[in-house]
Scaffold this motif. Structure first.
Motif, PDB file in Angstrom:
ATOM      1  N   VAL A 405       0.835  -1.205   0.000  1.00  0.00           N
ATOM      2  CA  VAL A 405       0.000   0.000   0.000  1.00  0.00           C
ATOM      3  C   VAL A 405       0.865   1.249   0.000  1.00  0.00           C
ATOM      4  O   VAL A 405       0.658   2.173  -0.786  1.00  0.00           O
ATOM      5  N   GLU A 406       1.844   1.276   0.882  1.00  0.00           N
ATOM      6  CA  GLU A 406       2.701   2.456   1.006  1.00  0.00           C
ATOM      7  C   GLU A 406       3.541   2.678  -0.238  1.00  0.00           C
ATOM      8  O   GLU A 406       3.922   3.810  -0.548  1.00  0.00           O
ATOM      9  N   ASN A 407       3.823   1.601  -0.957  1.00  0.00           N
ATOM     10  CA  ASN A 407       4.650   1.705  -2.157  1.00  0.00           C
ATOM     11  C   ASN A 407       3.819   1.890  -3.422  1.00  0.00           C
ATOM     12  O   ASN A 407       4.346   2.263  -4.463  1.00  0.00           O
ATOM     13  N   SER A 408       2.526   1.643  -3.319  1.00  0.00           N
ATOM     14  CA  SER A 408       1.696   1.649  -4.522  1.00  0.00           C
ATOM     15  C   SER A 408       1.358   3.061  -4.995  1.00  0.00           C
ATOM     16  O   SER A 408       1.090   3.963  -4.190  1.00  0.00           O
ATOM     17  N   ILE A 409       1.350   3.227  -6.272  1.00  0.00           N
ATOM     18  CA  ILE A 409       0.945   4.504  -6.862  1.00  0.00           C
ATOM     19  C   ILE A 409      -0.538   4.756  -6.596  1.00  0.00           C
ATOM     20  O   ILE A 409      -0.994   5.899  -6.524  1.00  0.00           O
ATOM     21  N   THR A 425      -0.579  14.001  -8.865  1.00  0.00           N
ATOM     22  CA  THR A 425      -0.145  13.525 -10.184  1.00  0.00           C
ATOM     23  C   THR A 425       1.371  13.502 -10.280  1.00  0.00           C
ATOM     24  O   THR A 425       1.972  12.541 -10.778  1.00  0.00           O
ATOM     25  N   ASP A 426       2.010  14.566  -9.783  1.00  0.00           N
ATOM     26  CA  ASP A 426       3.473  14.633  -9.830  1.00  0.00           C
ATOM     27  C   ASP A 426       4.097  13.515  -8.996  1.00  0.00           C
ATOM     28  O   ASP A 426       5.093  12.903  -9.406  1.00  0.00           O
ATOM     29  N   ILE A 427       3.525  13.282  -7.817  1.00  0.00           N
ATOM     30  CA  ILE A 427       4.037  12.206  -6.962  1.00  0.00           C
ATOM     31  C   ILE A 427       3.894  10.856  -7.662  1.00  0.00           C
ATOM     32  O   ILE A 427       4.809  10.022  -7.643  1.00  0.00           O
ATOM     33  N   ALA A 428       2.769  10.652  -8.302  1.00  0.00           N
ATOM     34  CA  ALA A 428       2.532   9.386  -9.005  1.00  0.00           C
ATOM     35  C   ALA A 428       3.548   9.178 -10.112  1.00  0.00           C
ATOM     36  O   ALA A 428       4.093   8.077 -10.286  1.00  0.00           O
ATOM     37  N   LYS A 429       3.814  10.226 -10.868  1.00  0.00           N
ATOM     38  CA  LYS A 429       4.788  10.129 -11.963  1.00  0.00           C
ATOM     39  C   LYS A 429       6.175   9.786 -11.438  1.00  0.00           C
ATOM     40  O   LYS A 429       6.868   8.907 -11.956  1.00  0.00           O
ATOM     41  N   GLU A 430       6.585  10.507 -10.409  1.00  0.00           N
ATOM     42  CA  GLU A 430       7.923  10.287  -9.865  1.00  0.00           C
ATOM     43  C   GLU A 430       8.049   8.904  -9.245  1.00  0.00           C
ATOM     44  O   GLU A 430       9.084   8.239  -9.391  1.00  0.00           O
ATOM     45  N   ALA A 431       7.020   8.475  -8.564  1.00  0.00           N
ATOM     46  CA  ALA A 431       7.057   7.144  -7.953  1.00  0.00           C
ATOM     47  C   ALA A 431       7.173   6.069  -9.023  1.00  0.00           C
ATOM     48  O   ALA A 431       7.922   5.097  -8.872  1.00  0.00           O
ATOM     49  N   LEU A 432       6.468   6.280 -10.143  1.00  0.00           N
ATOM     50  CA  LEU A 432       6.496   5.300 -11.217  1.00  0.00           C
ATOM     51  C   LEU A 432       7.874   5.220 -11.861  1.00  0.00           C
ATOM     52  O   LEU A 432       8.389   4.136 -12.143  1.00  0.00           O
ATOM     53  N   VAL A 433       8.490   6.379 -12.068  1.00  0.00           N
ATOM     54  CA  VAL A 433       9.803   6.421 -12.723  1.00  0.00           C
ATOM     55  C   VAL A 433      10.915   5.948 -11.794  1.00  0.00           C
ATOM     56  O   VAL A 433      11.799   5.178 -12.186  1.00  0.00           O
ATOM     57  N   SER A 434      10.841   6.385 -10.554  1.00  0.00           N
ATOM     58  CA  SER A 434      11.936   6.101  -9.622  1.00  0.00           C
ATOM     59  C   SER A 434      11.818   4.766  -8.915  1.00  0.00           C
ATOM     60  O   SER A 434      12.813   4.236  -8.398  1.00  0.00           O
ATOM     61  N   GLY A 435      10.594   4.245  -8.845  1.00  0.00           N
ATOM     62  CA  GLY A 435      10.384   3.018  -8.106  1.00  0.00           C
ATOM     63  C   GLY A 435      10.268   3.224  -6.611  1.00  0.00           C
ATOM     64  O   GLY A 435      10.184   2.262  -5.852  1.00  0.00           O
ATOM     65  N   ARG A 436      10.286   4.503  -6.179  1.00  0.00           N
ATOM     66  CA  ARG A 436      10.176   4.803  -4.747  1.00  0.00           C
ATOM     67  C   ARG A 436       8.703   4.800  -4.322  1.00  0.00           C
ATOM     68  O   ARG A 436       7.797   4.912  -5.135  1.00  0.00           O
ATOM     69  N   GLY A 437       8.468   4.714  -3.025  1.00  0.00           N
ATOM     70  CA  GLY A 437       7.119   4.662  -2.507  1.00  0.00           C
ATOM     71  C   GLY A 437       6.449   6.018  -2.466  1.00  0.00           C
ATOM     72  O   GLY A 437       7.115   7.050  -2.281  1.00  0.00           O
ATOM     73  N   VAL A 438       5.142   6.029  -2.603  1.00  0.00           N
ATOM     74  CA  VAL A 438       4.370   7.267  -2.554  1.00  0.00           C
ATOM     75  C   VAL A 438       4.496   7.927  -1.191  1.00  0.00           C
ATOM     76  O   VAL A 438       4.734   9.147  -1.083  1.00  0.00           O
ATOM     77  N   ALA A 439       4.360   7.158  -0.121  1.00  0.00           N
ATOM     78  CA  ALA A 439       4.443   7.724   1.226  1.00  0.00           C
ATOM     79  C   ALA A 439       5.801   8.359   1.470  1.00  0.00           C
ATOM     80  O   ALA A 439       5.910   9.454   2.049  1.00  0.00           O
ATOM     81  N   GLU A 440       6.831   7.684   0.989  1.00  0.00           N
ATOM     82  CA  GLU A 440       8.193   8.207   1.149  1.00  0.00           C
ATOM     83  C   GLU A 440       8.351   9.550   0.447  1.00  0.00           C
ATOM     84  O   GLU A 440       8.919  10.514   1.000  1.00  0.00           O
ATOM     85  N   LEU A 441       7.856   9.691  -0.764  1.00  0.00           N
ATOM     86  CA  LEU A 441       7.983  10.928  -1.529  1.00  0.00           C
ATOM     87  C   LEU A 441       7.149  12.046  -0.922  1.00  0.00           C
ATOM     88  O   LEU A 441       7.564  13.213  -0.905  1.00  0.00           O
ATOM     89  N   VAL A 442       5.955  11.724  -0.416  1.00  0.00           N
ATOM     90  CA  VAL A 442       5.100  12.728   0.210  1.00  0.00           C
ATOM     91  C   VAL A 442       5.811  13.348   1.415  1.00  0.00           C
ATOM     92  O   VAL A 442       5.797  14.568   1.617  1.00  0.00           O
ATOM     93  N   LEU A 443       6.441  12.503   2.206  1.00  0.00           N
ATOM     94  CA  LEU A 443       7.166  12.999   3.385  1.00  0.00           C
ATOM     95  C   LEU A 443       8.392  13.796   2.972  1.00  0.00           C
ATOM     96  O   LEU A 443       8.687  14.856   3.555  1.00  0.00           O
ATOM     97  N   GLU A 444       9.110  13.298   1.983  1.00  0.00           N
ATOM     98  CA  GLU A 444      10.326  13.972   1.538  1.00  0.00           C
ATOM     99  C   GLU A 444      10.035  15.381   1.019  1.00  0.00           C
ATOM    100  O   GLU A 444      10.804  16.324   1.260  1.00  0.00           O
ATOM    101  N   LYS A 445       8.915  15.541   0.326  1.00  0.00           N
ATOM    102  CA  LYS A 445       8.579  16.846  -0.244  1.00  0.00           C
ATOM    103  C   LYS A 445       7.812  17.717   0.735  1.00  0.00           C
ATOM    104  O   LYS A 445       7.434  18.854   0.408  1.00  0.00           O
ATOM    105  N   GLY A 446       7.583  17.214   1.935  1.00  0.00           N
ATOM    106  CA  GLY A 446       6.905  18.018   2.955  1.00  0.00           C
ATOM    107  C   GLY A 446       5.461  18.321   2.634  1.00  0.00           C
ATOM    108  O   GLY A 446       4.910  19.310   3.133  1.00  0.00           O
ATOM    109  N   LEU A 447       4.844  17.466   1.842  1.00  0.00           N
ATOM    110  CA  LEU A 447       3.452  17.714   1.484  1.00  0.00           C
ATOM    111  C   LEU A 447       2.499  17.419   2.637  1.00  0.00           C
ATOM    112  O   LEU A 447       1.406  17.983   2.703  1.00  0.00           O
TER     113      LEU A 447
END
Length: 470
Positions: A405-409, A425-447
């Motif tokens: 769940v945490e890794n899924s787009i 949408t931006d998070i989804a794109k980046e997660a798809l390209v990078s293979g990183r998790g959505v939750a991880e990117l949301v936290l990293e970008k301070g969203l």
């Protein structure tokens, strides 16, 4: 002095020798010779044998009431029928379940067995039909064309009761798992692609609800099977049955079976129409389709264990391969799938048999009986097997499910109201390209703050607990 090995019986085709100890007679003998089809005798369907005995018992009681049958004969027939309903003499019902003649061979097998046992009770030898006759006494006021379909309907009602109980067992098994897995977060899928989060409990709750719906439909369909045509005789005109016979026979038959039977309003229609069987078969097909779909899901969710989805674990029940050590297959869902395929095929056979009836009679009710009986009994066994050998022992790979769940787009759909469509949408794109998790990117970008994200990932929030079962 040795006892006779055979006795001679006569019919319109001539004389035949019958084993002296057999309760069946010449008509049954010819049927066994004419129909070596399935190798399955009607004795394999105890509900049918008991139903036939119930019909013959009711007929004997009516015939005695109307003064058509001597009390001694009636009493012997009734006692015999009660013995058969208690499980005796079933092995004497030897004709093949699939037969020509619209069930006449089944009816004659019953007439002969009942007559010969009744003769014994009266102190006579088997085959001494001058004292009590299969046709003139046991079949008095009847025809195969009202006896056979009435017996098939009674047998179906009792068989369906067993299926309903088995479905309830399976429903309860899924419902228990729904409660057990109510806090297990996972990704839901549409078209095999990540969709939105849900709980594993919700997934299993859906299986329980599907079975519950089908139990209701089956209970409705079986009500139609309570309408009988006993008293119709050959084509529905009631020829050779006295006035009042049909209603009296129905009353006695209801008392014997405990069923609320109803005499059809139009016996000519009822004698030729197999619509109730078609509807019953359609409901059985519905059950089979949905049960098979659930088993497909169980096989897919448990696939792997390492190279597949691997979300749940089915209980291992046997080694899975003669060449691959350690392999365990989902054999219980697989066998249920195969029962479903059989039921769907049986529905086609029943449909064609019902359609093939001509004019005042359907000659193909034996295949309808055979197909219905197989569908009902096999579905019953499948439900119990699936519940006890599979569903009860299913476990969840909880951590792997949450990680997916945490890794899924697909998670961005749940976060969309909180971070906005563009950011999602931006998070989804980046997660798809990078293979990183959505939750991880949301936290990293301070969203979102970590506390808020954690709260949004709670099962009752993500899975909409307030809007869905479990």
């Amino acid at each position: 002095m040795t006892a006779a090995v055979t006795r001679s019986e006569h019919d319109l085709l001539g004389d035949r020798d019958i084993p002296a100890d057999a309760y069946w007679g010449v008509h049954t003998l010819r049927a066994t010779e004419n129909f070596p089809i399935t190798g399955t005798p009607i004795s394999s369907y105890p509900h049918l044998i008991e139903a036939l005995a119930a019909v013959k018992e009711a007929a004997a009681l009516v015939n005695q009431e109307l003064g058509l049958l001597e009390p001694k004969k009636a009493a012997a027939i009734v006692e015999t029928c009660r013995e058969i309903r208690d499980g005796k003499l079933h092995e004497q019902f030897v004709v093949d379940v699939i037969q020509g003649g619209a069930g006449t061979s089944t009816n004659m097998n019953a007439n002969e067995v009942i007559a010969n046992r009744a003769l014994e009770l009266l102190g006579h030898a088997k085959g001494q039909y001058e004292y009590l006759h299969p046709n003139e006494d046991v079949n008095l006021g009847q025809s195969t064309n009202d006896v056979y379909p009435t017996a098939v309907k009674i047998a179906t009602v009792f068989a369906v009761r067993g299926l309903l109980k088995a479905m309830s067992v399976l429903q309860d098994a899924f419902a228990r798992k729904a409660i057990e897995f109510r806090d297990v977060l996972k990704m839901g899928r549409t078209q095999l692609q990540d969709a939105v989060p849900m709980t594993l409990g919700q997934e299993f709750s859906a299986y329980a609800v599907m079975i519950d719906e089908d139990r209701s439909r089956l209970a409705e369909a079986v009500e139609l099977i309570h309408e009988i045509n006993l008293g119709a005789t050959a084509i529905g005109t009631g020829l050779n049955a006295p006035v009042g016979y049909a209603e009296s026979a129905r009353r006695h038959l209801s008392e014997i079976t405990g069923l609320q039977l109803v005499t059809a309003a139009n016996l000519v229609e009822a004698t030729q129409d197999c619509g109730a069987f078609v509807q019953m078969s359609g409901v059985l097909k519905r059950i089979a389709v949905k049960l098979s779909k659930s088993c497909n899901d169980l096989r897919l969710l448990s696939s792997g264990p390492r190279a597949g989805l691997g979300e749940i674990n089915l209980p291992p029940v046997q080694a899975g391969s003669s060449i691959m050590p350690g392999k365990v297959n989902p054999v219980i869902p697989e066998v249920v799938n195969q029962v479903a395929f059989e039921v769907i095929g049986n529905d086609v056979a029943i449909t064609m048999a019902a359609e093939a009836g001509q004019l005042q009679l359907n000659a193909f009710e034996p295949i309808i009986l055979h197909s219905l009986s197989e569908s009902i009994t096999h579905l019953r066994a499948a439900c119990l097997t699936l519940a006890e050998r599979c569903v009860d022992g299913i476990t969840a790979n909880t951590e792997a499910l949450r990680a997916s769940v945490e890794n899924s787009i697909g998670l961005v759909t749940a976060l969309n109201p909180h971070i906005g469509y563009t950011a999602a949408t931006d998070i989804a794109k980046e997660a798809l390209v990078s293979g990183r998790g959505v939750a991880e990117l949301v936290l990293e970008k301070g969203l979102l703050p970590a506390e808020t994200l954690a709260d949004l990932l709670r099962p009752e929030v993500v899975a909409g607990r307030s809007r869905a079962l479990t």
